[in-house]
Scaffold this motif. Sequence first.
Motif, PDB file in Angstrom:
ATOM      1  N   MET A   1      13.973  17.458   1.088  1.00  0.00           N
ATOM      2  CA  MET A   1      14.279  16.631   1.990  1.00  0.00           C
ATOM      3  C   MET A   1      12.295  15.886   1.173  1.00  0.00           C
ATOM      4  O   MET A   1      11.853  15.143   0.904  1.00  0.00           O
ATOM      5  CB  MET A   1      12.848  16.852   3.730  1.00  0.00           C
ATOM      6  N   LEU A   2      11.632  17.336   0.522  1.00  0.00           N
ATOM      7  CA  LEU A   2      10.320  17.048  -0.147  1.00  0.00           C
ATOM      8  C   LEU A   2      10.475  15.815  -1.267  1.00  0.00           C
ATOM      9  O   LEU A   2      10.003  14.860  -1.238  1.00  0.00           O
ATOM     10  CB  LEU A   2       9.902  17.914  -0.307  1.00  0.00           C
ATOM     11  N   ALA A   3      11.387  16.345  -1.894  1.00  0.00           N
ATOM     12  CA  ALA A   3      11.783  15.173  -3.244  1.00  0.00           C
ATOM     13  C   ALA A   3      12.368  14.189  -2.698  1.00  0.00           C
ATOM     14  O   ALA A   3      11.625  13.163  -3.314  1.00  0.00           O
ATOM     15  CB  ALA A   3      13.022  16.092  -3.361  1.00  0.00           C
ATOM     16  N   LEU A   4      13.196  13.895  -1.547  1.00  0.00           N
ATOM     17  CA  LEU A   4      13.331  12.710  -1.314  1.00  0.00           C
ATOM     18  C   LEU A   4      12.669  11.824  -1.387  1.00  0.00           C
ATOM     19  O   LEU A   4      12.230  10.771  -0.972  1.00  0.00           O
ATOM     20  CB  LEU A   4      14.798  12.721  -0.327  1.00  0.00           C
ATOM     21  N   CYS A   5      11.532  12.140  -0.007  1.00  0.00           N
ATOM     22  CA  CYS A   5      10.309  11.974   0.462  1.00  0.00           C
ATOM     23  C   CYS A   5       9.566  11.636  -0.586  1.00  0.00           C
ATOM     24  O   CYS A   5       9.169  10.286  -0.573  1.00  0.00           O
ATOM     25  CB  CYS A   5       9.176  12.466   1.881  1.00  0.00           C
ATOM     26  N   LEU A   6       9.340  12.177  -1.812  1.00  0.00           N
ATOM     27  CA  LEU A   6       8.758  11.669  -3.067  1.00  0.00           C
ATOM     28  C   LEU A   6       8.824  10.124  -4.077  1.00  0.00           C
ATOM     29  O   LEU A   6       8.687   9.201  -4.580  1.00  0.00           O
ATOM     30  CB  LEU A   6       8.068  12.786  -3.439  1.00  0.00           C
ATOM     31  N   ALA A   7      10.653  10.964  -3.789  1.00  0.00           N
ATOM     32  CA  ALA A   7      11.232   9.734  -4.506  1.00  0.00           C
ATOM     33  C   ALA A   7      11.251   8.392  -4.234  1.00  0.00           C
ATOM     34  O   ALA A   7      11.070   7.063  -4.688  1.00  0.00           O
ATOM     35  CB  ALA A   7      12.726   9.662  -4.642  1.00  0.00           C
ATOM     36  N   ALA A   8      11.224   8.514  -2.911  1.00  0.00           N
ATOM     37  CA  ALA A   8      11.211   7.306  -1.551  1.00  0.00           C
ATOM     38  C   ALA A   8       9.442   7.127  -2.229  1.00  0.00           C
ATOM     39  O   ALA A   8      10.034   5.442  -1.682  1.00  0.00           O
ATOM     40  CB  ALA A   8      11.504   7.426  -0.492  1.00  0.00           C
ATOM     41  N   LEU A   9       8.268   7.159  -1.697  1.00  0.00           N
ATOM     42  CA  LEU A   9       7.022   6.975  -2.373  1.00  0.00           C
ATOM     43  C   LEU A   9       7.017   6.207  -3.305  1.00  0.00           C
ATOM     44  O   LEU A   9       6.709   5.316  -3.665  1.00  0.00           O
ATOM     45  CB  LEU A   9       5.922   7.981  -2.093  1.00  0.00           C
ATOM     46  N   ILE A  10       7.538   6.980  -4.454  1.00  0.00           N
ATOM     47  CA  ILE A  10       7.670   6.391  -6.140  1.00  0.00           C
ATOM     48  C   ILE A  10       8.323   4.753  -5.358  1.00  0.00           C
ATOM     49  O   ILE A  10       8.031   3.459  -6.414  1.00  0.00           O
ATOM     50  CB  ILE A  10       8.060   7.241  -6.642  1.00  0.00           C
ATOM     51  N   ILE A  11       9.534   5.052  -5.476  1.00  0.00           N
ATOM     52  CA  ILE A  11      10.404   3.317  -5.104  1.00  0.00           C
ATOM     53  C   ILE A  11       9.935   2.392  -4.530  1.00  0.00           C
ATOM     54  O   ILE A  11      10.066   1.657  -4.235  1.00  0.00           O
ATOM     55  CB  ILE A  11      11.789   3.621  -5.281  1.00  0.00           C
ATOM     56  N   PHE A  12       9.043   2.557  -3.578  1.00  0.00           N
ATOM     57  CA  PHE A  12       8.444   2.080  -2.232  1.00  0.00           C
ATOM     58  C   PHE A  12       7.794   0.748  -2.984  1.00  0.00           C
ATOM     59  O   PHE A  12       8.213  -0.090  -2.445  1.00  0.00           O
ATOM     60  CB  PHE A  12       7.631   2.747  -1.345  1.00  0.00           C
ATOM     61  N   ILE A  13       7.423   1.122  -3.874  1.00  0.00           N
ATOM     62  CA  ILE A  13       5.921  -0.237  -4.625  1.00  0.00           C
ATOM     63  C   ILE A  13       6.960  -1.145  -4.984  1.00  0.00           C
ATOM     64  O   ILE A  13       6.337  -2.303  -5.063  1.00  0.00           O
ATOM     65  CB  ILE A  13       5.365   0.794  -5.113  1.00  0.00           C
ATOM     66  N   PRO A  14       7.547  -0.040  -5.790  1.00  0.00           N
ATOM     67  CA  PRO A  14       8.443  -1.737  -7.897  1.00  0.00           C
ATOM     68  C   PRO A  14       9.448  -2.301  -6.012  1.00  0.00           C
ATOM     69  O   PRO A  14       9.764  -4.137  -6.049  1.00  0.00           O
ATOM     70  CB  PRO A  14       9.083  -1.146  -7.751  1.00  0.00           C
ATOM     71  N   ALA A  15       9.803  -1.883  -4.353  1.00  0.00           N
ATOM     72  CA  ALA A  15      11.266  -2.347  -4.074  1.00  0.00           C
ATOM     73  C   ALA A  15      10.360  -3.400  -3.666  1.00  0.00           C
ATOM     74  O   ALA A  15      10.143  -4.865  -2.837  1.00  0.00           O
ATOM     75  CB  ALA A  15      10.841  -1.315  -2.667  1.00  0.00           C
ATOM     76  N   ASN A  16       9.024  -3.169  -3.020  1.00  0.00           N
ATOM     77  CA  ASN A  16       7.512  -4.425  -2.465  1.00  0.00           C
ATOM     78  C   ASN A  16       6.957  -5.243  -2.509  1.00  0.00           C
ATOM     79  O   ASN A  16       6.603  -6.342  -2.803  1.00  0.00           O
ATOM     80  CB  ASN A  16       6.943  -3.911  -0.814  1.00  0.00           C
ATOM     81  N   LEU A 136      15.702   2.015  -2.409  1.00  0.00           N
ATOM     82  CA  LEU A 136      14.621   2.626  -1.384  1.00  0.00           C
ATOM     83  C   LEU A 136      15.673   3.026  -0.480  1.00  0.00           C
ATOM     84  O   LEU A 136      15.433   4.253   0.490  1.00  0.00           O
ATOM     85  CB  LEU A 136      14.065   1.545  -0.944  1.00  0.00           C
ATOM     86  N   PHE A 137      16.540   1.846   0.013  1.00  0.00           N
ATOM     87  CA  PHE A 137      17.776   1.884   1.002  1.00  0.00           C
ATOM     88  C   PHE A 137      18.606   3.602   1.070  1.00  0.00           C
ATOM     89  O   PHE A 137      19.036   4.076   2.185  1.00  0.00           O
ATOM     90  CB  PHE A 137      18.447   0.534   0.891  1.00  0.00           C
ATOM     91  N   VAL A 138      18.695   3.608  -0.319  1.00  0.00           N
ATOM     92  CA  VAL A 138      19.774   4.961  -0.320  1.00  0.00           C
ATOM     93  C   VAL A 138      18.989   5.776  -0.610  1.00  0.00           C
ATOM     94  O   VAL A 138      19.546   7.105   0.621  1.00  0.00           O
ATOM     95  CB  VAL A 138      20.372   4.415  -1.878  1.00  0.00           C
ATOM     96  N   ILE A 139      17.915   5.755  -0.754  1.00  0.00           N
ATOM     97  CA  ILE A 139      16.769   6.908  -0.316  1.00  0.00           C
ATOM     98  C   ILE A 139      16.206   7.458   0.853  1.00  0.00           C
ATOM     99  O   ILE A 139      16.775   8.652   1.827  1.00  0.00           O
ATOM    100  CB  ILE A 139      16.022   6.881  -1.729  1.00  0.00           C
ATOM    101  N   ILE A 140      16.307   6.299   1.905  1.00  0.00           N
ATOM    102  CA  ILE A 140      16.067   6.689   2.943  1.00  0.00           C
ATOM    103  C   ILE A 140      17.701   7.169   3.777  1.00  0.00           C
ATOM    104  O   ILE A 140      17.101   8.215   4.845  1.00  0.00           O
ATOM    105  CB  ILE A 140      15.187   5.206   3.476  1.00  0.00           C
ATOM    106  N   LEU A 141      18.328   6.690   3.328  1.00  0.00           N
ATOM    107  CA  LEU A 141      19.352   7.010   3.558  1.00  0.00           C
ATOM    108  C   LEU A 141      20.032   8.839   3.824  1.00  0.00           C
ATOM    109  O   LEU A 141      19.870   9.170   4.904  1.00  0.00           O
ATOM    110  CB  LEU A 141      20.612   6.087   3.829  1.00  0.00           C
ATOM    111  N   PHE A 142      19.354   9.070   2.910  1.00  0.00           N
ATOM    112  CA  PHE A 142      19.557  10.117   2.497  1.00  0.00           C
ATOM    113  C   PHE A 142      18.524  11.273   3.153  1.00  0.00           C
ATOM    114  O   PHE A 142      19.396  12.599   3.480  1.00  0.00           O
ATOM    115  CB  PHE A 142      19.862  11.087   0.657  1.00  0.00           C
ATOM    116  N   LEU A 143      17.765  10.652   3.177  1.00  0.00           N
ATOM    117  CA  LEU A 143      16.748  11.085   3.619  1.00  0.00           C
ATOM    118  C   LEU A 143      16.548  11.822   4.853  1.00  0.00           C
ATOM    119  O   LEU A 143      16.813  12.609   5.784  1.00  0.00           O
ATOM    120  CB  LEU A 143      15.036  10.607   3.511  1.00  0.00           C
TER     121      LEU A 143
END
Length: 159
Positions: A1-16, A136-143
């Motif tokens: 879950m830690l890896a998914l959270c970090l990946a989501a945080l990284i991709i969150f910036i360009p997604a928005n 981001l959607f896919v990462i949060i889905l897996f998270l």
Amino acid sequence: MLALCLAALIIFIPANLLPVLEIHFLGSIRTTTVIEAAIAVWAQGYWVVGLAVLVAAVIAPAVLILSILTQVIIVKLKLQRSFWQRIYTSLLKNQGLIAQMTMLEIYVISFLVSAFQLSDFSDVYFGMGTFSFTMLFVIILFLQREYNLEHMWSYVDEH
């Protein structure tokens, strides 16, 4: 879950911050980000819709990622002080509400629908923001799939 959270945080910036759609219409080129779209809808007088887009597509996903990341860090570092336990318990109590407010799938589908609808009148191109938002959607889905609320409650110190 830690890896998914970090990946989501990284991709969150360009997604928005990166453009999700680029529309070419009669020589005019328009781009928009998710945040700009929410603000534009708000400015046109549909403040409820603008607020809903802002909350469900930007604020709630950020809060969800940060909530799970905080929970994972508290568990991994075995932070047992009452301050951390109160934060952890509060996050667990609000996890269901936060997860329900995150509706990224609706916006991914809306990108596709708008591109299909506008394709008869203009050229529509997806930007890197669309790719980032979809990831981001896919990462949060897996998270959310990996997150187990009952298991996280088992770490609450009952003493």
